[in-house]
Design a protein around this motif. Structure first.
Motif, PDB file in Angstrom:
ATOM      1  N   LYS A  30      62.991  -2.440  27.335  1.00 34.39           N
ATOM      2  CA  LYS A  30      62.379  -3.222  26.265  1.00 34.39           C
ATOM      3  C   LYS A  30      61.064  -2.548  25.892  1.00 34.39           C
ATOM      4  N   LEU A  31      60.826  -2.436  24.599  1.00 36.05           N
ATOM      5  CA  LEU A  31      59.570  -1.943  24.079  1.00 36.05           C
ATOM      6  C   LEU A  31      58.714  -3.176  23.846  1.00 36.05           C
ATOM      7  N   LYS A  32      57.575  -3.244  24.524  1.00 30.64           N
ATOM      8  CA  LYS A  32      56.770  -4.464  24.501  1.00 30.64           C
ATOM      9  C   LYS A  32      55.665  -4.378  23.460  1.00 30.64           C
ATOM     10  N   ALA A  33      55.667  -5.328  22.541  1.00 32.94           N
ATOM     11  CA  ALA A  33      54.612  -5.457  21.542  1.00 32.94           C
ATOM     12  C   ALA A  33      54.069  -6.883  21.624  1.00 32.94           C
ATOM     13  N   GLN A  34      52.792  -6.995  21.952  1.00 35.00           N
ATOM     14  CA  GLN A  34      52.167  -8.308  22.093  1.00 35.00           C
ATOM     15  C   GLN A  34      51.751  -8.840  20.729  1.00 35.00           C
ATOM     16  N   GLY A  35      51.711 -10.113  20.609  1.00 38.70           N
ATOM     17  CA  GLY A  35      51.285 -10.766  19.380  1.00 38.70           C
ATOM     18  C   GLY A  35      51.616 -12.234  19.481  1.00 38.70           C
ATOM     19  N   GLN A  36      51.455 -12.935  18.380  1.00 37.41           N
ATOM     20  CA  GLN A  36      51.807 -14.349  18.372  1.00 37.41           C
ATOM     21  C   GLN A  36      53.280 -14.507  18.747  1.00 37.41           C
ATOM     22  N   VAL A  37      54.106 -13.586  18.250  1.00 36.63           N
ATOM     23  CA  VAL A  37      55.506 -13.492  18.664  1.00 36.63           C
ATOM     24  C   VAL A  37      55.619 -12.231  19.505  1.00 36.63           C
ATOM     25  N   LYS A  38      56.106 -12.344  20.728  1.00 39.69           N
ATOM     26  CA  LYS A  38      56.232 -11.202  21.625  1.00 39.69           C
ATOM     27  C   LYS A  38      57.544 -10.463  21.330  1.00 39.69           C
ATOM     28  N   LEU A  39      57.427  -9.400  20.530  1.00 38.49           N
ATOM     29  CA  LEU A  39      58.608  -8.617  20.153  1.00 38.49           C
ATOM     30  C   LEU A  39      59.053  -7.766  21.323  1.00 38.49           C
ATOM     31  N   ARG A  40      60.367  -7.716  21.560  1.00 44.66           N
ATOM     32  CA  ARG A  40      60.946  -6.954  22.664  1.00 44.66           C
ATOM     33  C   ARG A  40      62.208  -6.227  22.212  1.00 44.66           C
TER      34      ARG A  40
END
Length: 97
Positions: A30-40
């Motif tokens: 999984k490529l982890k991108a933090q934010g209000q929605v945690k994209l994976r």
């Protein structure tokens, strides 16, 4: 997300620890991108074994430590297997801004 994709393209699996993480399903990360929605987004190496490229398999997000869709790593593994059997289905990455 675009900065994570750029870093993955430039540095491959040697990204900053924790940005590209195993999912517990063989060959699926999984490529982890933090934010209000945690994209994976679910990715795998190659289209072939040992290649320095990555293939985006499935868009997913993480909510309270659970994936949405719930079985995202397994769905990504199915897509990976399908792409290995039918490499003509693989398309080039298209950047979206």
């Amino acid at each position: 997300m675009n900065s994570k994709i750029d870093a993955l393209s430039m540095h491959g699996a040697d990204l900053i620890p924790g940005i590209l993480a195993p999912t517990g399903t063989p060959n699926i990360f999984k490529l982890k991108a933090q934010g209000q929605v945690k994209l994976r987004p679910m990715v795998c190496e190659g289209p072939g074994v040992g290649e320095a490229a990555f293939t985006f398999l499935l868009g997913a997000k993480e909510i309270s430590w659970d994936y949405d869709p719930r079985d995202a790593p397994n769905l990504a593994a199915d897509i990976r297997n399908d792409l290995r059997e039918h490499p003509e289905r693989r398309v080039e990455h298209e950047r979206v801004n």
